[in-house]
Structure formats: structure tokens, C-alpha cells
Design an enzyme around this catalytic site. Structure first.
Site, PDB file in Angstrom:
ATOM      1  N   GLY A  50      -0.511   9.687  83.347  1.00 31.43           N
ATOM      2  CA  GLY A  50       0.144   8.528  82.376  1.00 31.43           C
ATOM      3  C   GLY A  50       1.369   8.575  82.825  1.00 31.43           C
ATOM      4  O   GLY A  50       2.333   9.344  82.977  1.00 31.43           O
ATOM      5  N   GLN A  55      10.509   6.514  81.236  1.00 34.07           N
ATOM      6  CA  GLN A  55      10.780   7.606  81.808  1.00 34.07           C
ATOM      7  C   GLN A  55      11.174   7.137  83.367  1.00 34.07           C
ATOM      8  O   GLN A  55      11.559   8.180  84.137  1.00 34.07           O
ATOM      9  CB  GLN A  55       9.277   8.284  82.182  1.00 34.07           C
ATOM     10  CG  GLN A  55       8.727   8.838  80.893  1.00 34.07           C
ATOM     11  CD  GLN A  55       7.364   9.498  81.134  1.00 34.07           C
ATOM     12  OE1 GLN A  55       6.295   8.747  81.014  1.00 34.07           O
ATOM     13  NE2 GLN A  55       7.412  10.777  81.472  1.00 34.07           N
ATOM     14  N   CYS A 103       4.338  16.985  80.279  1.00 37.14           N
ATOM     15  CA  CYS A 103       5.133  15.490  80.566  1.00 37.14           C
ATOM     16  C   CYS A 103       5.965  15.670  81.555  1.00 37.14           C
ATOM     17  O   CYS A 103       6.304  16.660  81.984  1.00 37.14           O
ATOM     18  CB  CYS A 103       5.900  15.094  79.381  1.00 37.14           C
ATOM     19  SG  CYS A 103       6.671  13.627  79.138  1.00 37.14           S
ATOM     20  N   LEU A 104       5.913  14.575  82.460  1.00 38.29           N
ATOM     21  CA  LEU A 104       6.757  14.490  83.643  1.00 38.29           C
ATOM     22  C   LEU A 104       8.326  14.456  83.486  1.00 38.29           C
ATOM     23  O   LEU A 104       9.004  14.905  84.255  1.00 38.29           O
ATOM     24  CB  LEU A 104       6.516  13.064  84.273  1.00 38.29           C
ATOM     25  CG  LEU A 104       4.813  12.842  85.037  1.00 38.29           C
ATOM     26  CD1 LEU A 104       4.882  11.505  85.826  1.00 38.29           C
ATOM     27  CD2 LEU A 104       4.702  13.953  85.842  1.00 38.29           C
ATOM     28  N   HIS A 145       0.119   9.471  73.462  1.00 37.84           N
ATOM     29  CA  HIS A 145       1.499  10.385  74.266  1.00 37.84           C
ATOM     30  C   HIS A 145       2.475   9.367  74.754  1.00 37.84           C
ATOM     31  O   HIS A 145       3.609   9.383  74.651  1.00 37.84           O
ATOM     32  CB  HIS A 145       1.111  11.264  75.397  1.00 37.84           C
ATOM     33  CG  HIS A 145       1.992  11.875  76.204  1.00 37.84           C
ATOM     34  ND1 HIS A 145       2.363  13.264  76.176  1.00 37.84           N
ATOM     35  CD2 HIS A 145       3.004  11.424  77.006  1.00 37.84           C
ATOM     36  CE1 HIS A 145       3.437  13.540  76.698  1.00 37.84           C
ATOM     37  NE2 HIS A 145       3.848  12.585  77.657  1.00 37.84           N
ATOM     38  N   GLU A 146       1.842   8.350  75.439  1.00 37.65           N
ATOM     39  CA  GLU A 146       2.553   7.077  76.336  1.00 37.65           C
ATOM     40  C   GLU A 146       3.396   6.272  75.360  1.00 37.65           C
ATOM     41  O   GLU A 146       4.597   5.731  75.372  1.00 37.65           O
ATOM     42  CB  GLU A 146       1.966   6.419  77.322  1.00 37.65           C
ATOM     43  CG  GLU A 146       1.413   7.414  78.382  1.00 37.65           C
ATOM     44  CD  GLU A 146       2.090   8.400  79.150  1.00 37.65           C
ATOM     45  OE1 GLU A 146       3.356   8.174  79.113  1.00 37.65           O
ATOM     46  OE2 GLU A 146       1.790   9.429  79.595  1.00 37.65           O
ATOM     47  N   HIS A 149       6.452   7.639  73.755  1.00 36.83           N
ATOM     48  CA  HIS A 149       7.570   7.610  74.775  1.00 36.83           C
ATOM     49  C   HIS A 149       8.187   5.981  74.473  1.00 36.83           C
ATOM     50  O   HIS A 149       9.659   5.942  74.507  1.00 36.83           O
ATOM     51  CB  HIS A 149       7.042   7.273  76.245  1.00 36.83           C
ATOM     52  CG  HIS A 149       6.931   8.785  77.003  1.00 36.83           C
ATOM     53  ND1 HIS A 149       8.135   9.725  76.962  1.00 36.83           N
ATOM     54  CD2 HIS A 149       5.940   9.437  77.468  1.00 36.83           C
ATOM     55  CE1 HIS A 149       7.819  10.793  77.564  1.00 36.83           C
ATOM     56  NE2 HIS A 149       6.557  10.834  77.860  1.00 36.83           N
TER      57      HIS A 149
HETATM   58 ZN    ZN Z   1       5.262  12.079  78.806  1.00 37.12          ZN
END
Ligand code: ZN
Length: 159
Positions: A50, A55, A103-104, A145-146, A149
Site C-alpha cells: 500500500g 509518502q 511502512c515504506l 494504515h494508508e 497517512h
Molecule cells: Zn505506511
């Protein structure tokens, strides 16, 4: 053409902002389609399941949810990638489950996070079509989670 963008890292201000909604005039635009393509390429290149626009330094309410097994998440269920514009979680199940997240934007860190097992979500497609649907299990975790963000929240804030 594939475009890979740099991914904002924990500690950068962009990840703490409330992202702005996509406006009516932006639906179906080349800019919005390019943004989604670029987010997808960047997510795939980094083995993410995701990604959220902040991000990649775009503070707009666009996320991609794309559960599939990969080296970072070998047990993830396979689903078609879904681009969600202006997503809104309408309902959370009372059942809450704990599960591992990464997470990236938070390299080399995993944590156990409590999330609703099931959610109802409303979002718009890239062309502006309204969709209302449900997700459960790991895909529901990714959506939560997204969406976090978009509200300036990282999973490490929830551990
Ligand atoms: Zn993330």
C-alpha cells in the site's frame, strides 16, 4: 514509462500533515492518473502492499491498497490493486485484531498494531465514481494504515 519517486521518511514534516482532498475538477485529469501510476510504480519497486500520496511528497488524499505476497509480506493475500481517492472510513468493526505492520516511510521497523478487523469505506475512483465497500483482515489493515497517512499518523504512533 516507469517513474519511481523518493519516499518520505519518518521525521519529515510532510508525513505529519492533514492531506487535502482531490477537488471535483481533478477527477479524470492527466495529473491525477499520473500521480496514481507513479505511486503504484514506487510501491511495487519497494515491495509495498500500500502507499499514500504524502509518502511521495504529495499532500493529497489518494491511497493505493494492493495486498499480495512479496518479500516484505510473504503471507499477504492476493487482491487487485485499488486506487482510492478521498477515502472515508464509515464504520469500524468492534472486533479488533493485533497484527504486524511495517511502512515504506519507517525503514527496518515492524510493530504490532491493533486495528478493526473489518471496515466499511467510501471512496472515489480516479474518474470520480463513488464506491462504497467493505474490507476485512489484512486488506482492512492496509486501508486503515494508508488512511492514517492522510491524517498525519504513522503506525509507530499507534504501537
Ligand atoms: Zn505506511
Amino acid at each position: 514509462m516507469q517513474t519511481i519517486l523518493p519516499v518520505a521518511q519518518c521525521g519529515e514534516a510532510i508525513l505529519t500533515l492533514i492531506a487535502a482532498p482531490i477537488s471535483e475538477s481533478e477527477f479524470g485529469s492527466a495529473w491525477l492518473n499520473t500521480l496514481a501510476d507513479t505511486m503504484q510504480d514506487t510501491m511495487l519497486e519497494r515491495n509495498g502492499v500500500g502507499i499514500a500520496a504524502p509518502q511521495v511528497y504529495i499532500s493529497k488524499r489518494v491511497i493505493i491498497v494492493a495486498s499480495r505476497p512479496n518479500p516484505r509480506y510473504p503471507d499477504a493475500p492476493e487482491m487487485d490493486a485499488v486506487v482510492m481517492v478521498n477515502p472515508e472510513i464509515l464504520a469500524f468493526s468492534s472486533e479488533v485484531v493485533s497484527g504486524e505492520e511495517g511502512c515504506l516511510s519507517v525503514p527496518n521497523e515492524r510493530g504490532q498494531v491493533q486495528r478493526a478487523e473489518k471496515i466499511t469505506i467510501r471512496y472515489r475512483t480516479l474518474n470520480g465514481k463513488a464506491v462504497e465497500t467493505e474490507f476485512s483482515g489484512f486488506p482492512a489493515r492496509i486501508v486503515q494504515h494508508e488512511v492514517d497517512h492522510l491524517n498525519g499518523v504513522l503506525f509507530v504512533d499507534r504501537v
